[in-house]
Design a protein around this motif. Structure first.
Motif, PDB file in Angstrom:
ATOM      1  N   LEU A  60       4.387   3.937  -1.284  1.00 21.00           N
ATOM      2  CA  LEU A  60       4.202   3.332   0.045  1.00 21.00           C
ATOM      3  C   LEU A  60       5.078   4.015   1.100  1.00 21.00           C
ATOM      4  CD1 LEU A  60       3.745  -0.503  -0.631  1.00 21.00           C
ATOM      5  CD2 LEU A  60       2.019   1.177   0.064  1.00 21.00           C
ATOM      6  N   LEU A  61       6.258   4.490   0.701  1.00 25.85           N
ATOM      7  CA  LEU A  61       7.082   5.265   1.647  1.00 25.85           C
ATOM      8  C   LEU A  61       6.355   6.562   2.000  1.00 25.85           C
ATOM      9  CD1 LEU A  61      10.627   4.685   0.067  1.00 25.85           C
ATOM     10  CD2 LEU A  61       9.959   4.029   2.388  1.00 25.85           C
ATOM     11  N   ARG A  62       5.735   7.185   0.982  1.00 29.96           N
ATOM     12  CA  ARG A  62       4.965   8.414   1.259  1.00 29.96           C
ATOM     13  C   ARG A  62       3.814   8.125   2.211  1.00 29.96           C
ATOM     14  NH1 ARG A  62       4.595  10.843  -4.850  1.00 29.96           N
ATOM     15  NH2 ARG A  62       6.768  11.462  -4.983  1.00 29.96           N
ATOM     16  N   ASP A  63       3.142   6.995   1.967  1.00 29.22           N
ATOM     17  CA  ASP A  63       2.018   6.612   2.827  1.00 29.22           C
ATOM     18  C   ASP A  63       2.486   6.410   4.272  1.00 29.22           C
ATOM     19  OD1 ASP A  63      -0.785   5.600   3.187  1.00 29.22           O
ATOM     20  OD2 ASP A  63       0.295   3.738   3.670  1.00 29.22           O
ATOM     21  N   ALA A  64       3.769   6.017   4.413  1.00 26.35           N
ATOM     22  CA  ALA A  64       4.323   5.818   5.760  1.00 26.35           C
ATOM     23  C   ALA A  64       4.738   7.155   6.388  1.00 26.35           C
ATOM     24  CB  ALA A  64       5.525   4.873   5.681  1.00 26.35           C
ATOM     25  N   GLY A  65       4.517   8.256   5.679  1.00 25.55           N
ATOM     26  CA  GLY A  65       4.815   9.576   6.263  1.00 25.55           C
ATOM     27  C   GLY A  65       6.193  10.098   5.896  1.00 25.55           C
ATOM     28  N   ILE A  66       6.870   9.418   4.973  1.00 25.57           N
ATOM     29  CA  ILE A  66       8.223   9.833   4.570  1.00 25.57           C
ATOM     30  C   ILE A  66       8.109  10.614   3.261  1.00 25.57           C
ATOM     31  CG2 ILE A  66      10.501   8.982   3.890  1.00 25.57           C
ATOM     32  CD1 ILE A  66       9.850   6.515   5.707  1.00 25.57           C
ATOM     33  N   ASP A  67       8.702  11.779   3.253  1.00 25.24           N
ATOM     34  CA  ASP A  67       8.599  12.675   2.099  1.00 25.24           C
ATOM     35  C   ASP A  67       9.567  12.168   1.016  1.00 25.24           C
ATOM     36  OD1 ASP A  67       8.509  14.753   0.379  1.00 25.24           O
ATOM     37  OD2 ASP A  67       9.185  16.283   1.798  1.00 25.24           O
ATOM     38  N   THR A  68       9.035  11.402   0.056  1.00 22.96           N
ATOM     39  CA  THR A  68       9.908  10.659  -0.869  1.00 22.96           C
ATOM     40  C   THR A  68       9.751  11.151  -2.306  1.00 22.96           C
ATOM     41  OG1 THR A  68       9.525   8.739   0.553  1.00 22.96           O
ATOM     42  CG2 THR A  68      10.556   8.316  -1.583  1.00 22.96           C
ATOM     43  N   ARG A  83       6.915  -6.544   2.591  1.00 27.57           N
ATOM     44  CA  ARG A  83       8.169  -7.039   3.187  1.00 27.57           C
ATOM     45  C   ARG A  83       9.354  -6.169   2.765  1.00 27.57           C
ATOM     46  NH1 ARG A  83      12.393  -8.083   0.741  1.00 27.57           N
ATOM     47  NH2 ARG A  83      11.409  -9.505  -0.737  1.00 27.57           N
ATOM     48  N   LEU A  84       9.369  -5.766   1.497  1.00 21.24           N
ATOM     49  CA  LEU A  84      10.475  -4.924   1.031  1.00 21.24           C
ATOM     50  C   LEU A  84      10.385  -3.529   1.660  1.00 21.24           C
ATOM     51  CD1 LEU A  84      12.943  -4.650  -0.825  1.00 21.24           C
ATOM     52  CD2 LEU A  84      11.401  -3.975  -2.668  1.00 21.24           C
ATOM     53  N   LEU A  85       9.179  -3.021   1.795  1.00 21.76           N
ATOM     54  CA  LEU A  85       8.985  -1.735   2.476  1.00 21.76           C
ATOM     55  C   LEU A  85       9.554  -1.823   3.889  1.00 21.76           C
ATOM     56  CD1 LEU A  85       7.608   1.105   2.680  1.00 21.76           C
ATOM     57  CD2 LEU A  85       5.547  -0.090   3.447  1.00 21.76           C
ATOM     58  N   ARG A  86       9.238  -2.920   4.581  1.00 21.38           N
ATOM     59  CA  ARG A  86       9.757  -3.130   5.940  1.00 21.38           C
ATOM     60  C   ARG A  86      11.298  -3.119   5.942  1.00 21.38           C
ATOM     61  NH1 ARG A  86       9.976  -8.196   8.433  1.00 21.38           N
ATOM     62  NH2 ARG A  86      11.172  -8.721   6.563  1.00 21.38           N
ATOM     63  N   ASP A  87      11.911  -3.779   4.951  1.00 19.89           N
ATOM     64  CA  ASP A  87      13.378  -3.805   4.887  1.00 19.89           C
ATOM     65  C   ASP A  87      13.933  -2.383   4.779  1.00 19.89           C
ATOM     66  OD1 ASP A  87      13.155  -6.548   4.904  1.00 19.89           O
ATOM     67  OD2 ASP A  87      13.688  -6.833   2.789  1.00 19.89           O
ATOM     68  N   TYR A  88      13.311  -1.570   3.919  1.00 22.21           N
ATOM     69  CA  TYR A  88      13.777  -0.181   3.766  1.00 22.21           C
ATOM     70  C   TYR A  88      13.571   0.613   5.057  1.00 22.21           C
ATOM     71  CZ  TYR A  88      15.089  -0.134  -1.164  1.00 22.21           C
ATOM     72  OH  TYR A  88      15.755  -0.339  -2.352  1.00 22.21           O
ATOM     73  N   LEU A  89      12.429   0.419   5.704  1.00 25.09           N
ATOM     74  CA  LEU A  89      12.161   1.184   6.939  1.00 25.09           C
ATOM     75  C   LEU A  89      13.135   0.788   8.046  1.00 25.09           C
ATOM     76  CD1 LEU A  89       8.248   1.310   7.083  1.00 25.09           C
ATOM     77  CD2 LEU A  89       9.836   2.920   6.027  1.00 25.09           C
ATOM     78  N   ARG A  90      13.481  -0.510   8.101  1.00 22.68           N
ATOM     79  CA  ARG A  90      14.468  -0.935   9.108  1.00 22.68           C
ATOM     80  C   ARG A  90      15.814  -0.261   8.838  1.00 22.68           C
ATOM     81  NH1 ARG A  90      13.964  -7.519   9.491  1.00 22.68           N
ATOM     82  NH2 ARG A  90      12.111  -7.623  10.811  1.00 22.68           N
TER      83      ARG A  90
END
Ligand code: UDP
Length: 410
Positions: free
Chosen positions: A61-69, A396-403
């Motif tokens: 999901l981080l990759r899907d958000a455009g972050i090279d993970t 929700r957890l993805l949001r926490d990491y992105l914040r």
């Protein structure tokens, strides 16, 4: 060394219908400012236990958000895992801590591992104590470092806490699952992220009752009698022996009841086999107790089937960082009985979204009430599912990491 873990593809869009729209919008907005960042997650195992469970969804999901993970796991000598298991137990309050020889093994294996880390990351997330020393041996490598602690460290062994604190304080931030797990005297910024489950994973996707029965029947479980279930690593903190004791009390009233204990062997858990054997011995020759592990081919789909099929799900832990299995059961609308410890009370409000217990006796009583009151128990299971939907799903957890990434990026 560190080994790359390959994960499948996942897309936030697929979760849209399950979570509130403002959450999805916030994730999209945050992701805009983070595109192209290079992020590495490091932990001790890609199999067994909650951390691997989370990373299999969080990383794609981080990759899907455009972050090279990337996600890498430590591959170390057996003596390293023996030392880190003592450390894990001592962090959860066990009276035996690492001796100097074990500290040296921990340090030396961490040093060797650190040589394979590479560079070029903007952020490194280090999960749990096993890879903690990487930051010490590599230096910051121009990255921000975050230590993510998943275990209950509310009463760590004092000598161990003293030993680890200087290593933890090299990090830019530490994340804990509950406020009370934050180490006393820790001088770096901290955050609290509660874990979350993936409602679309093979483990949690909707299974029809027929499919669940079919899968479970392949393990010799009769679809008719009431089934009690605990899914957990074979670890004393998860108290499978207490579950067997509770089952025996229930069995006196409900002669047909069966118990399934489903537990995988994590690769970083050398104690697992010994405790597995103890559990099998405690169960004796009762053919209504089924003890299964990944060696019986119990994978995510099978865990899902057992959870979907069970009449009562138990998580009778005596220490529990969070207990993903509780949310997994509630998501499947299961009346759930959990130990009143660690992260379990944040998922179960006693009598409303499940039951909290402090002993095998109480556990048995609650299980009997559930078997006696199927309609009321199901209503409690439904309330549990609603609670998980709003609190413990992966977006929700993805949001926490992105914040956090947004704040640390500056
Ligand atoms: N699990 C599994 N198979 C097993 C035992 C456990 O897939 O035989 C999974 C379980 O479904 C959950 C995770 O491992 O997703 C355990 O996470 P939890 O937070 O409950 O406990 P931990 O093992 O991290 O202490």
């Amino acid at each position: 060394m560190l080994q790359e873990v390959h994960v499948g593809h996942k897309a936030l869009a697929d979760y849209q219908s399950m979570v509130a729209r403002p959450l999805v919008e916030e994730i999209r907005d945050l992701a805009e400012g983070l595109k192209g960042l290079r992020v590495l997650h490091v932990n001790a195992t890609s199999f067994g236990g909650g951390v691997a469970e989370i990373l299999y969804t969080l990383v794609p999901l981080l990759r899907d958000a455009g972050i090279d993970t990337d996600w890498r796991v430590i591959m170390a000598a057996q003596e390293f895992y023996e030392a880190t298991k003592i450390m894990h137990n001592a962090l959860q309050g066990n009276p035996t801590s690492l001796n100097r020889a074990q500290q040296e093994i921990f340090e030396e294996q961490s040093r060797i591992t650190s040589e394979t880390l590479g560079s070029g990351f903007d952020f490194v997330f280090v999960h749990d104590p096993q890879p903690l020393l990487l930051r010490h041996f590599t230096g910051d490598l121009g990255a921000k470092w975050v230590w993510r602690c998943h275990i209950d460290t509310s009463s760590p062994h004092p000598d161990l806490a003293r030993y680890l604190l200087p290593f933890i304080e090299l990090y830019d931030t530490a994340i804990f699952s509950m406020e009370q797990y934050i180490f006393d005297g820790l001088k770096i910024p901290t955050r609290v992220f509660m874990p979350a489950i993936d409602p679309l994973s093979t483990k949690n996707m909707a299974l029809s009752p027929e499919d669940a029965d079919y899968v479970v029947s392949q393990f010799g479980v009769d679809p008719e009698p009431p089934l009690m279930l605990q899914v957990s690593r074979f670890d004393p903190w998860k108290d499978p022996l207490g579950v067997i004791d509770a089952y025996r009390m229930v069995k006196k009233e409900f002669a047909a009841v069966k118990l399934a204990l489903v537990g995988s062997m994590a690769t970083d858990d050398p104690e697992g086999w010994t405790f597995f054997t103890q559990t099998v011995e405690h169960a004796g020759d009762d053919s209504d107790v089924l003890i299964l592990s990944n060696l019986n081919n119990v994978g995510n789909l099978e865990v899902n089937a057992f959870q979907s099929r069970a009449d009562v799900v138990i998580q009778k832990s005596i220490k529990e960082g969070f207990g993903l299995t509780v949310s997994e059961a509630l998501w499947k609308v299961k009346p759930t009985v959990g130990g009143n410890v660690g992260g379990i009370p944040s998922q179960i409000q006693d009598g409303q979204t499940g039951f909290l217990v402090d002993s095998a006796d109480e556990c048995a009583e609650r299980c009997m009430w559930i078997l006696d009151h199927p309609a009321e128990a199901r209503a409690i299971g439904r309330a549990g599912k609603d609670y998980v939907r709003t609190h413990f799903l992966m977006p929700r957890l993805l949001r926490d990491y992105l914040r956090l990434l947004t704040d640390l990026k500056g």
